[in-house]
Design a protein around this motif. Sequence first.
Motif, mmCIF file in Angstrom:
data_model
loop_
_atom_site.group_PDB
_atom_site.id
_atom_site.type_symbol
_atom_site.label_atom_id
_atom_site.label_comp_id
_atom_site.label_asym_id
_atom_site.label_seq_id
_atom_site.Cartn_x
_atom_site.Cartn_y
_atom_site.Cartn_z
ATOM 1 N N THR A 1 0.860 -1.075 -0.113
ATOM 2 C CA THR A 1 0.009 -0.088 0.127
ATOM 3 C C THR A 1 0.864 1.408 0.085
ATOM 4 O O THR A 1 1.653 1.379 0.638
ATOM 5 C CB THR A 1 -1.041 0.033 1.475
ATOM 6 O OG1 THR A 1 -1.672 -1.291 1.341
ATOM 7 C CG2 THR A 1 -1.677 1.212 1.249
ATOM 8 N N GLU B 1 0.789 5.475 0.268
ATOM 9 C CA GLU B 1 0.196 6.536 0.786
ATOM 10 C C GLU B 1 1.092 7.556 0.490
ATOM 11 O O GLU B 1 2.066 7.844 0.649
ATOM 12 C CB GLU B 1 -0.208 6.484 2.101
ATOM 13 C CG GLU B 1 -1.248 5.542 2.370
ATOM 14 C CD GLU B 1 -1.582 5.431 4.087
ATOM 15 O OE1 GLU B 1 -1.523 6.351 4.341
ATOM 16 O OE2 GLU B 1 -2.454 4.371 4.350
ATOM 17 N N ARG C 1 -2.338 -1.133 -3.660
ATOM 18 C CA ARG C 1 -3.292 -0.252 -3.370
ATOM 19 C C ARG C 1 -2.478 1.104 -3.442
ATOM 20 O O ARG C 1 -1.333 1.160 -3.018
ATOM 21 C CB ARG C 1 -3.930 -0.284 -2.268
ATOM 22 C CG ARG C 1 -4.968 0.942 -1.973
ATOM 23 C CD ARG C 1 -5.575 0.759 -0.460
ATOM 24 N NE ARG C 1 -6.662 1.699 -0.361
ATOM 25 C CZ ARG C 1 -7.669 1.781 0.050
ATOM 26 N NH1 ARG C 1 -8.180 0.511 -0.179
ATOM 27 N NH2 ARG C 1 -8.658 2.880 0.104
ATOM 28 N N THR D 1 -2.862 5.239 -2.597
ATOM 29 C CA THR D 1 -3.867 6.426 -2.055
ATOM 30 C C THR D 1 -3.106 7.605 -2.237
ATOM 31 O O THR D 1 -2.336 7.895 -1.584
ATOM 32 C CB THR D 1 -3.957 6.333 -0.615
ATOM 33 O OG1 THR D 1 -4.930 5.169 -0.385
ATOM 34 C CG2 THR D 1 -5.059 7.604 -0.097
ATOM 35 N N GLY D 2 -3.348 8.306 -3.542
ATOM 36 C CA GLY D 2 -2.370 9.342 -3.768
ATOM 37 C C GLY D 2 -2.521 9.699 -5.552
ATOM 38 O O GLY D 2 -3.204 8.745 -6.012
ATOM 39 N N LYS E 1 -5.810 -1.130 -6.817
ATOM 40 C CA LYS E 1 -7.038 0.011 -6.403
ATOM 41 C C LYS E 1 -6.258 1.468 -6.169
ATOM 42 O O LYS E 1 -5.095 1.685 -5.641
ATOM 43 C CB LYS E 1 -7.577 -0.399 -4.994
ATOM 44 C CG LYS E 1 -8.562 0.643 -4.334
ATOM 45 C CD LYS E 1 -9.793 0.041 -3.250
ATOM 46 C CE LYS E 1 -10.469 1.107 -2.865
ATOM 47 N NZ LYS E 1 -11.376 1.613 -3.581
ATOM 48 N N ASP F 1 -6.906 5.319 -5.355
ATOM 49 C CA ASP F 1 -7.792 6.401 -4.747
ATOM 50 C C ASP F 1 -6.994 7.863 -5.056
ATOM 51 O O ASP F 1 -5.982 8.094 -4.313
ATOM 52 C CB ASP F 1 -8.083 6.360 -3.351
ATOM 53 C CG ASP F 1 -9.168 5.101 -3.086
ATOM 54 O OD1 ASP F 1 -9.981 4.971 -3.857
ATOM 55 O OD2 ASP F 1 -8.776 4.302 -2.035
ATOM 56 N N GLY F 2 -7.140 8.480 -5.985
ATOM 57 C CA GLY F 2 -6.419 9.632 -6.462
ATOM 58 C C GLY F 2 -6.628 9.852 -7.880
ATOM 59 O O GLY F 2 -7.300 9.098 -8.684
ATOM 60 N N HIS G 1 -10.567 2.054 -9.183
ATOM 61 C CA HIS G 1 -10.038 3.692 -9.416
ATOM 62 C C HIS G 1 -11.284 4.465 -8.923
ATOM 63 O O HIS G 1 -12.584 4.653 -9.410
ATOM 64 C CB HIS G 1 -9.682 3.970 -10.570
ATOM 65 C CG HIS G 1 -9.212 5.380 -10.776
ATOM 66 N ND1 HIS G 1 -9.952 6.678 -10.997
ATOM 67 C CD2 HIS G 1 -8.079 5.847 -10.396
ATOM 68 C CE1 HIS G 1 -9.029 7.415 -10.905
ATOM 69 N NE2 HIS G 1 -7.998 7.243 -10.680
#
Length: 103
Positions: A11, A13, A28, A30-31, A45, A47-48, A61
Amino acid sequence: MSRSVIEEDLTVEGNIASPEGDIEVKGRVTGDITSRSVEVHVAGKVDGAISATEVTIQGNHSGRIDCTSLSLDKTAEVKSDVKAQTLSSEKGARLVGKVQITG
């Protein structure tokens, strides 16, 4: 040209930038991702925001996509505002959001 892979058990971040490289997301993120090409695998996945020349989504996404060429596989689940020159989508792909195809 470099290829970076975010493996399934990883993951990240924070933002990722590889303007001349290719990024594969199996885990994953996140960014935001900025790259020449981005491929989000089935287990992946993001997220960003994704900003790239070529984007292929097989997994999940959410955020924003700004690219030249977007390809959605049948397993794609995308909740994003999309701006692309071309879009190809397999039957079964899900896309929710504002879509702008500039041709």
